[in-house]
Design an enzyme around this catalytic site. Structure first.
Site, short mmCIF file in Angstrom:
data_model
loop_
_atom_site.label_atom_id
_atom_site.label_comp_id
_atom_site.label_asym_id
_atom_site.label_seq_id
_atom_site.Cartn_x
_atom_site.Cartn_y
_atom_site.Cartn_z
N CYS B 85 0.82 -1.22 0.00
CA CYS B 85 0.00 0.00 0.00
C CYS B 85 0.85 1.26 0.00
O CYS B 85 0.34 2.36 -0.19
CB CYS B 85 -0.94 -0.01 1.20
SG CYS B 85 -1.82 -1.58 1.32
N HIS B 341 -8.91 4.02 -1.14
CA HIS B 341 -7.55 3.47 -1.03
C HIS B 341 -7.18 2.63 -2.26
O HIS B 341 -7.19 1.41 -2.21
CB HIS B 341 -7.48 2.64 0.26
CG HIS B 341 -6.14 2.04 0.54
ND1 HIS B 341 -4.95 2.61 0.13
CD2 HIS B 341 -5.79 0.90 1.21
CE1 HIS B 341 -3.95 1.84 0.53
NE2 HIS B 341 -4.43 0.80 1.18
#
Ligand SMILES: [Zn+2]
Lengths: 138, 395
Positions: B85, B341
């Site tokens: 991420c 996200h």
């Protein structure tokens, strides 16, 4: 020690790890270096196979390849020799929900259980999960 | 080492983009950044691109060359960075180091990802490639699972009744959705702005004790930035935003980190590195864009970065310290929970929000008198951690 050695032993009911001949601490699952001091002076040893639940979670939304098994409870157990390992709690879901946070601190003994592998898992024949059997539950 | 500044930033709307490829999303974000940078395409000497799971969501790897070619930069060195991420934050930091070291003058950075369109099962498996691929995935550990383990351990360690902690965690979701709902680029723009604590507690259980509203969504999106040596930037744009300090650290699996999973030691190291480089302390930071992939993650992050004592981050949320009008606004752009996200694009989208705030262009949710902001991006279960400090002041 290869990852397959760890899982093969687990299926025979043994938890194996390494003892550092320099600092005396234990590493499990196996690593190329001591988890405490990075020494490569390691000796393969059989551990007690017992420990304590430090945290856990019941997973309701599973990844592709694991959906048939959900809900399942993943836990981190601190072995009596110090290392922590990831596995599953061997208890029905309803009982785990009833226990809640009280499950933390419970003593467990560890064995291995075979599950079908999935396309992305490194072992293409099977997937062995460390199972945590809770001791002393009424 | 030379000072480095951001010339321009861009991002797509975050959300669902079934009709745009990874390349389309990056190009859209890139040209927004390019338009405000006052340069020509030929001035860009290299591309630093972040993507996590293009192979699994789109059957595509080797992505950086396709990105460079798409935006008209055929032939320049183009490198893909993967740090789960934190992929585009790693890309951004490497780009800053290359410009700082005088190797390049002007470079492009960015990322793109398509997790919403991939669907929940593939998306969950793709994200789970960031946990230990032998010893953690075997038990079916997921990403919500990682932070669910952390939440229970946090409650136990700091002796907080779990239900009390869950309420404070829910307040993170309420706050970030409130801000996401007024950010036009956010996935939940115009939605969930008046969420209540009970809504979060009562939403569907994903991985106990985390409910759906404790989790950030699956998102498609792209982000980009163009950076340059500070001396060059000052000739090109009215308000360069200076990269004052960066830090990065790593870790192995959760089981190797043991009880430290609630202390996020790699984040502590990365933040300290960034503060040292910037010659700053947490008191110098006016606001932060933090990696709130889950509500508990934001709480742990604010502690590890040095803003609150360990075990106190949850009370900071409860007491409004991390609200936009509090002492330390956290995630005024909505964070991962409210904004979305798209993993490989997230880090540079945090840079986007900080740059816009510092230039006074974040009109929907401005942080008053903001001069210095910080980003925090987490890859995997603390395996890759990147922090960056940006300021309108050069030194
Ligand atoms: Zn040792």
């Amino acid at each position: 020690m290869r990852f397959a050695d760890f899982f093969n032993a687990l299926l025979e009911g043994k938890v194996i790890g390494q003892k550092c001949l320099d600092c005396g601490s234990y590493t499990c699952p196996p690593k190329a270096t001591c988890d405490n001091c990075a020494s490569r002076n390691l000796e393969a040893v059989e551990l007690s196979g017992k420990g304590v639940v430090r945290t856990f979670t019941t997973t309701y939304v599973a990844p592709s390849g694991y959906t048939e098994e959900a809900p399942y409870t993943v836990a981190m157990v601190e072995l009596d020799e110090g290392p922590w390992i990831v596995g599953r709690i061997d208890l029905p879901n309803e009982e785990i929900e009833k226990l809640g946070q009280d499950l933390i601190g419970a003593r467990v003994s560890i064995y291995g259980k075979e599950f079908p592998t999935e396309p992305f898992y490194p072992d293409k024949k099977r997937r062995v999960v460390p199972m945590f059997k809770v001791e002393g539950l009424k | 080492m030379r000072d480095v500044a951001v010339l321009g930033v861009g991002m797509t709307k975050f959300g669902k983009h079934p009709d745009k490829s990874l390349v389309d999303l990056f190009a859209e974000a890139f040209f927004e950044a390019f338009e405000e940078s006052n340069i020509e395409l030929k001035d860009i000497q290299a591309l630093y691109y972040g993507n996590f799971v293009g192979e699994m969501t789109d059957g595509s790897g080797n992505l950086s060359g396709f990105m460079a070619d798409e935006i008209g930069l055929r032939g320049i060195p183009a490198i893909r960075y993967e740090g789960a991420c934190a992929s585009s934050s790693v890309a951004f930091r490497e780009a800053v180091k290359a410009v700082s070291a005088d190797y390049y003058d002007i470079v492009a950075v960015g990322g793109s990802e398509r997790l919403y369109t991939a669907g929940t099962e593939i998306g969950t498996r793709a994200l789970a490639t960031a946990v230990d691929g032998v010893y953690e995935i075997a038990a079916g550990l997921t990403f919500p699972g990682v932070f669910a383990l952390a939440a229970r351990l946090y409650a136990k360690t700091y002796e907080i009744p779990l239900e009390e902690l869950r309420e404070m965690m829910a307040m993170v979701s309420v706050k970030n959705h409130k801000y996401g709902a007024i950010n036009p680029k956010a996935q939940f723009y115009g939605k969930l702005g008046d969420l209540k604590v009970e809504d979060v507690l009562n939403s569907r259980m994903i991985s106990s004790p985390l409910t759906l509203l404790d989790c950030c969504p699956m998102t498609d999106g792209g982000s980009a930035a163009i950076i340059a040596a500070a001396d060059i930037a000052e000739d090109l744009v009215d308000t360069p935003v200076y990269v004052r300090g960066t830090g990065q650290s790593s870790a192995g699996g959760l089981f190797r980190q043991k009880e430290d999973i609630i202390r996020a030691i790699p984040r502590k190291k990365a933040a300290e590195m960034a503060f040292k480089e910037a010659k700053m302390t947490p008191e110098d930071i006016d606001f932060v864009e933090i990696h709130d992939c889950f509500t508990i993650a934001e709480i742990i992050a604010t502690e590890a970065m040095g803003f609150f004592e360990y075990g106190q981050g949850c009370y900071a949320v409860r007491d409004g310290v991390t609200s936009i009008d509090g002492d330390l606004p956290v995630n005024p752009d909505g964070g991962l929970i409210g904004k979305g996200h798209p993993v490989g694009a997230t880090g540079v989208s945090q840079v986007y929000s900080v740059v816009k705030q510092l230039r006074g262009e974040f009109r929907e949710n401005p942080v008053k008198n903001a001069e210095t902001g910080m980003t925090d991006t987490l890859g995997g279960d603390f395996g890759t951690l990147v922090n960056m400090i940006l300021s309108i002041h050069r030194r």
